[in-house]
Design an enzyme around this catalytic site. Structure first.
Site, mmCIF file in Angstrom:
data_model
loop_
_atom_site.group_PDB
_atom_site.id
_atom_site.type_symbol
_atom_site.label_atom_id
_atom_site.label_comp_id
_atom_site.label_asym_id
_atom_site.label_seq_id
_atom_site.Cartn_x
_atom_site.Cartn_y
_atom_site.Cartn_z
ATOM 1 N N HIS A 16 1.008 -1.101 0.071
ATOM 2 C CA HIS A 16 0.155 -0.036 0.046
ATOM 3 C C HIS A 16 0.743 1.299 0.235
ATOM 4 C CE1 HIS A 16 -3.941 2.029 1.363
ATOM 5 N NE2 HIS A 16 -2.831 3.062 1.384
ATOM 6 N N LEU A 19 2.547 7.189 -4.475
ATOM 7 C CA LEU A 19 3.666 7.868 -5.044
ATOM 8 C C LEU A 19 3.534 8.946 -5.805
ATOM 9 C CD1 LEU A 19 4.928 4.672 -7.218
ATOM 10 C CD2 LEU A 19 6.343 5.833 -5.433
ATOM 11 N N ASN A 44 -5.189 7.390 -5.955
ATOM 12 C CA ASN A 44 -5.797 8.640 -5.751
ATOM 13 C C ASN A 44 -5.318 9.837 -6.313
ATOM 14 O OD1 ASN A 44 -4.095 8.169 -3.778
ATOM 15 N ND2 ASN A 44 -5.262 9.187 -2.158
ATOM 16 N N HIS A 139 -10.383 1.227 1.735
ATOM 17 C CA HIS A 139 -10.176 2.218 2.862
ATOM 18 C C HIS A 139 -11.459 2.211 3.672
ATOM 19 C CE1 HIS A 139 -8.878 6.165 4.514
ATOM 20 N NE2 HIS A 139 -10.033 6.191 5.261
ATOM 21 N N ASP A 250 1.548 2.632 3.483
ATOM 22 C CA ASP A 250 0.831 3.797 3.414
ATOM 23 C C ASP A 250 1.660 4.927 3.394
ATOM 24 O OD1 ASP A 250 -1.557 5.368 2.831
ATOM 25 O OD2 ASP A 250 -2.442 5.262 4.846
ATOM 26 N N ALA A 266 -3.825 14.725 5.459
ATOM 27 C CA ALA A 266 -3.640 13.554 6.154
ATOM 28 C C ALA A 266 -2.290 12.967 5.339
ATOM 29 C CB ALA A 266 -4.872 12.650 6.326
#
Ligand code: DOR
Ligand code: ZN
Length: 346
Positions: A16, A19, A44, A139, A250, A266
């Site tokens: 996860h 980039l 995303n 998510h 992450d 975030a």
């Protein structure tokens, strides 16, 4: 027996990773490629990567940005929307380079505005994914603003995940970046088609880190850090040896000024110490012998991919973490900026 001062592992993968794109991507990619053979790359972007054609183009940009001589394979994902057609899921499976489809509940996090508003709208896509064996990456937080931010994962597990597992019993699911005891327990109790990734930061910190001596924007991520009892449950899950849990950093780069502001983004950047931070966790838990399973073996087994053939070696030598790292036209502040990590990659 003294704990080892050196450990050699099958080269790990990051299941996860964010980039980004363009010069920012070029700035962060070597940190990951130096450590990990492969990474599941989150979709995303702005606009999100919703089609196989867009994933192919993004993959080409990543490979073009990879410094000469570095060996790294981006494992691409698609961004699920209310309108994703079932045919795109079949194309994804046939592509050979798309390895999962990411579900962001609309509004849950960074660039999730095009995410799913109602899972029922995705029934055809989910049916097709189940049929072709394409994993759904979740998510796992509800977006209802009436639900306390610290409870959004637990409520998602109760209200959404349980139903999804019931309605799609053969769909491969990865509950991404789990942060609660309830999520860890749910995954451990579910069938072999359900797995979870765990970040280094959720294994190393509890929610006190958000307010250590003042408000700490670089410790803000989603799902947000939780109480100590949850961190302890995550460490137990990660070090249990269960094949349902595997490494997903992450790592989520954001320019310094977009975090140090009155409405900061975030995400924590950890790719610069992406395996070293986990070595600290497993060492503290006296479970260094289980790091290889978590970091290098359980992920490929779940995704149906071969294990990596090379190895890496980590040594118990403190690694200095820079105060900031160049990030395109800006800089970013990594986790532990100006401090040290107890293990180094040699
Ligand atoms: O902290 C986070 N950052 N959580 C997410 O879900 C998204 C990510 C990002 O893209 O920055
Ligand atoms: Zn993420």
């Amino acid at each position: 027996m003294n704990p080892p001062d050196s450990i050699t592992l099958t080269r790990p993968d990051d299941w996860h990773l964010h980039l980004r794109d363009g010069p920012e991507m070029a700035a962060v990619l070597p940190d990951t490629a130096r450590r990990f053979a492969r990474a599941i790359v989150m979709p995303n972007l702005k606009p999100p990567v919703t089609t196989v054609a867009a994933a192919r183009a993004y993959r080409d940009r990543i490979l073009a940005a990879l410094p000469q001589g570095m060996d790294f394979e981006p494992l691409m994902t698609l961004y699920l929307t209310d309108a994703t057609p079932a045919a795109e899921m079949r194309l994804a499976r046939e592509s050979g380079f798309v390895h999962g489809v990411k579900l962001y509940p609309a509004g849950a996090t960074t660039n999730s505005a095009s995410g799913v508003t109602d899972l029922r709208k995705c029934a055809a896509a989910l049916d097709a994914m189940q049929e072709v064996g394409l994993p759904l990456l979740l998510h796992g937080e509800v977006t209802d603003q009436a639900v306390d931010v610290f409870d959004r994962e637990r409520v998602f597990v109760e209200n959404t995940l349980a139903g999804l597992v019931r309605d799609y019993p053969r769909l491969k699911l990865v509950l991404e970046h789990i942060t609660t005891r309830e999520a860890a327990e749910f995954v451990a109790a579910a069938g072999p088609q359900v797995a979870a990734t765990i970040t280094a930061h959720h294994l190393l910190m509890n929610r006190n880190a958000l307010f250590q001596g003042g408000v700490r924007p670089h410790h803000y991520c989603l799902p947000i850090l939780k109480r100590e009892l949850h961190r302890e449950a995550l460490v137990r899950a990660a070090t249990s040896g269960s094949t349902k849990f595997f490494l997903g950093t992450d790592s989520a780069p954001h320019a310094r000024h977009t975090k140090e502001t009155d409405c900061g983004c975030a995400g924590m950047y950890t790719a610069n110490a992406g395996i070293e931070l986990y070595a600290e966790v497993f060492d503290q838990a006296a479970a260094l012998d289980r790091l290889e399973g978590f970091a290098s073996l359980h992920g490929p087994a779940f995704y149906g991919l071969p294990r990596n053939t090379g190895t890496i070696t980590l040594k118990r030598i403190p690694m200095a973490v820079p105060g900031e790292i160049p990030y395109g036209a800006h800089t970013l502040v990594p986790l532990r900026a100006g401090g040290t990590v107890a293990w180094s990659l040699v």
